[in-house]
Design a protein around this motif. Structure first.
Motif, PDB file in Angstrom:
ATOM      1  N   LEU A 158     -15.023   4.409   7.198  1.00 13.29           N
ATOM      2  CA  LEU A 158     -16.119   3.452   7.396  1.00 13.29           C
ATOM      3  C   LEU A 158     -15.628   2.090   7.877  1.00 13.29           C
ATOM      4  O   LEU A 158     -16.434   1.205   8.195  1.00 13.29           O
ATOM      5  CB  LEU A 158     -16.902   3.289   6.088  1.00 13.29           C
ATOM      6  N   TRP A 188     -13.886  -0.077   6.057  1.00 10.76           N
ATOM      7  CA  TRP A 188     -13.982  -1.059   4.967  1.00 10.76           C
ATOM      8  C   TRP A 188     -12.598  -1.459   4.447  1.00 10.76           C
ATOM      9  O   TRP A 188     -11.678  -0.690   4.480  1.00 10.76           O
ATOM     10  CB  TRP A 188     -14.808  -0.499   3.814  1.00 10.76           C
ATOM     11  N   THR A 232     -11.750  11.706  -0.710  1.00 12.50           N
ATOM     12  CA  THR A 232     -11.324  10.647  -1.626  1.00 12.50           C
ATOM     13  C   THR A 232     -12.049   9.364  -1.252  1.00 12.50           C
ATOM     14  O   THR A 232     -12.458   9.179  -0.091  1.00 12.50           O
ATOM     15  CB  THR A 232      -9.809  10.393  -1.535  1.00 12.50           C
ATOM     16  N   VAL A 233     -12.208   8.482  -2.218  1.00 12.38           N
ATOM     17  CA  VAL A 233     -12.878   7.204  -1.968  1.00 12.38           C
ATOM     18  C   VAL A 233     -12.106   6.403  -0.924  1.00 12.38           C
ATOM     19  O   VAL A 233     -12.694   5.795  -0.017  1.00 12.38           O
ATOM     20  CB  VAL A 233     -13.006   6.402  -3.281  1.00 12.38           C
ATOM     21  N   GLY A 234     -10.801   6.397  -1.032  1.00 12.29           N
ATOM     22  CA  GLY A 234      -9.992   5.638  -0.088  1.00 12.29           C
ATOM     23  C   GLY A 234     -10.152   6.120   1.333  1.00 12.29           C
ATOM     24  O   GLY A 234     -10.291   5.330   2.275  1.00 12.29           O
ATOM     25  N   SER A 235     -10.119   7.436   1.507  1.00 12.50           N
ATOM     26  CA  SER A 235     -10.249   8.007   2.838  1.00 12.50           C
ATOM     27  C   SER A 235     -11.622   7.701   3.449  1.00 12.50           C
ATOM     28  O   SER A 235     -11.736   7.374   4.640  1.00 12.50           O
ATOM     29  CB  SER A 235     -10.014   9.523   2.804  1.00 12.50           C
ATOM     30  N   VAL A 236     -12.678   7.808   2.635  1.00 12.85           N
ATOM     31  CA  VAL A 236     -14.025   7.514   3.123  1.00 12.85           C
ATOM     32  C   VAL A 236     -14.116   6.026   3.487  1.00 12.85           C
ATOM     33  O   VAL A 236     -14.728   5.667   4.515  1.00 12.85           O
ATOM     34  CB  VAL A 236     -15.072   7.893   2.064  1.00 12.85           C
ATOM     35  N   SER A 237     -13.520   5.165   2.696  1.00 11.24           N
ATOM     36  CA  SER A 237     -13.556   3.729   2.986  1.00 11.24           C
ATOM     37  C   SER A 237     -12.861   3.425   4.304  1.00 11.24           C
ATOM     38  O   SER A 237     -13.336   2.593   5.092  1.00 11.24           O
ATOM     39  CB  SER A 237     -12.882   2.952   1.836  1.00 11.24           C
ATOM     40  N   VAL A 238     -11.735   4.091   4.547  1.00 11.21           N
ATOM     41  CA  VAL A 238     -11.026   3.892   5.806  1.00 11.21           C
ATOM     42  C   VAL A 238     -11.886   4.353   6.985  1.00 11.21           C
ATOM     43  O   VAL A 238     -11.968   3.693   8.012  1.00 11.21           O
ATOM     44  CB  VAL A 238      -9.668   4.650   5.773  1.00 11.21           C
TER      45      VAL A 238
END
Length: 366
Positions: A364, A366, A356-362
């Protein structure tokens, strides 16, 4: 060997491009894997950090088997075929074996490789094996392997052509890198920095620069600066080393075969051969990848490691045109790359996340 389609006149083979300077005749077979024509890359970020405005890398890892050895091997194997050879042999720390195996395969020759057991980077060994070379690992270092192949090449019961750099055609072919440097710069560099192992390459580059100067193609010749690993620095010590040790396996050589030629290149050019530590080599190795996007094998980085030290001490003029030879690709030695990454990032080098976008952002941060 020749293929079914003629190469464009805009892209001659390496041996044809510099035929005037090479021992190539109408009887020399056409053999090529597309060697040479490697890029000369300006090291803008590293140069700015070191205070060198004209710092370049000759990226020899873009040769067909991933190292500068292909320049000399194509000529050595072509001349061996011209002389009727059916078998070639070499001792190797890895790059020579990969190159000999590839060009021998292209020419339909038997290839025999003798190497020091447990001292060859995985990528290099696999290249020789995949190409069908007969590989023998001996209990000893490179110098012992070279003694064996020299003796085998002199026997009459199984005729073989030796294709190590003691074969003069090897160094003749390797001269072409110096020609390319001059062609790309429109002049000779002020300084040519190069790793030194068996010492054939520093000798070949110097011969190439002399050729171009003698022909009137360049007005000057560079200072030749050779760099050995501190644990394998016979030139610096002034004597052979029985048990050389360094992470830079390609230059882990204690008794260079081209000793006299390298000394001549050093002295005639007003240059020097110095030592750099493994830590300095690895720092340069990382910098080339992180700052310039160039992934070379550790031994290649000895040239930049040496230049970095000299720049820091003010021994290189800021406006000097400096070329660092990077002899081979980093894909030759994946084990060192893996160790370097783990030392820097531990087990967190590859982040993990849900899809998920949220999980990838976390992941990284961000």
């Amino acid at each position: 060997m020749s293929g079914g389609i003629a190469l464009s006149a805009a892209r001659p083979t390496l041996l044809n491009r510099y035929r005037t300077f090479l021992p190539v005749t109408d009887a020399t077979p056409h053999l090529t894997l597309g060697e040479g024509f490697t890029p000369l890359v300006r090291l803008g970020r590293i140069g700015a950090r070191l205070g060198l405005s004209n710092l370049y890398a000759k990226v020899e890892g873009q040769n067909p088997t991933g190292s500068f050895k292909d320049r000399g091997m194509v000529l050595a194997v072509a001349k061996a075929i011209e002389d009727g050879a059916r078998s070639i042999i070499c001792a190797s720390t890895g790059n020579t074996s990969a190159s000999a195996a590839a060009y021998g395969a292209a020419a339909g020759l038997e290839v025999v490789v003798i190497l020091p057991k447990g001292q060859i980077a995985t990528g290099k060994l696999l290249q020789a094996l995949v190409a069908g070379a007969r590989v023998v690992a001996v209990n000893g270092n490179f110098d012992a392997a070279l003694r064996i192949v020299r003796a085998l090449a002199e026997q009459d019961d199984h005729p073989m052509t030796l294709v190590n750099s003691v074969n003069p055609h090897r160094l003749e072919g390797q001269k072409t890198a110096a020609y390319e440097v001059c062609d790309d710069l429109g002049r000779a560099p002020d300084i040519l920095a190069i790793p030194v192992g068996n010492a054939g390459n520093i000798s070949a580059y110097w011969a190439g620069f002399r050729d171009y100067a003698t022909a009137g193609l360049v007005p000057t010749r560079p200072r030749m600066l050779g760099f050995q690993a501190a644990g394998a620095a016979p030139f610096v010590l002034g004597r052979p080393i029985e048990s050389p040790e360094t992470i830079a396996t390609a230059i882990r050589i204690g008794n260079p075969a081209s000793w006299d030629k390298a000394i001549a290149a050093r002295d005639e050019s007003g240059g020097a051969i110095s030592a750099v530590t493994d830590d300095e080599i690895l720092a340069a190795y990382r910098a080339l990848a992180v700052e310039e996007g160039i992934f070379c094998e550790p031994s290649s980085a000895a040239s930049l490691a040496g230049v970095s030290g000299l720049a820091a001490s003010g021994d290189i003029p800021r406006d000097a045109v400096v070329v660092c030879v990077l002899t081979g690709t980093g894909l030759k030695d994946p084990a060192t790359a893996e160790k370097t990454i783990k030392a820097a990032a531990g087990d967190g080098a590859v982040l993990e996340a849900d899809s998920t976008v949220g999980s990838v952002s976390v992941a990284l941060g961000w």
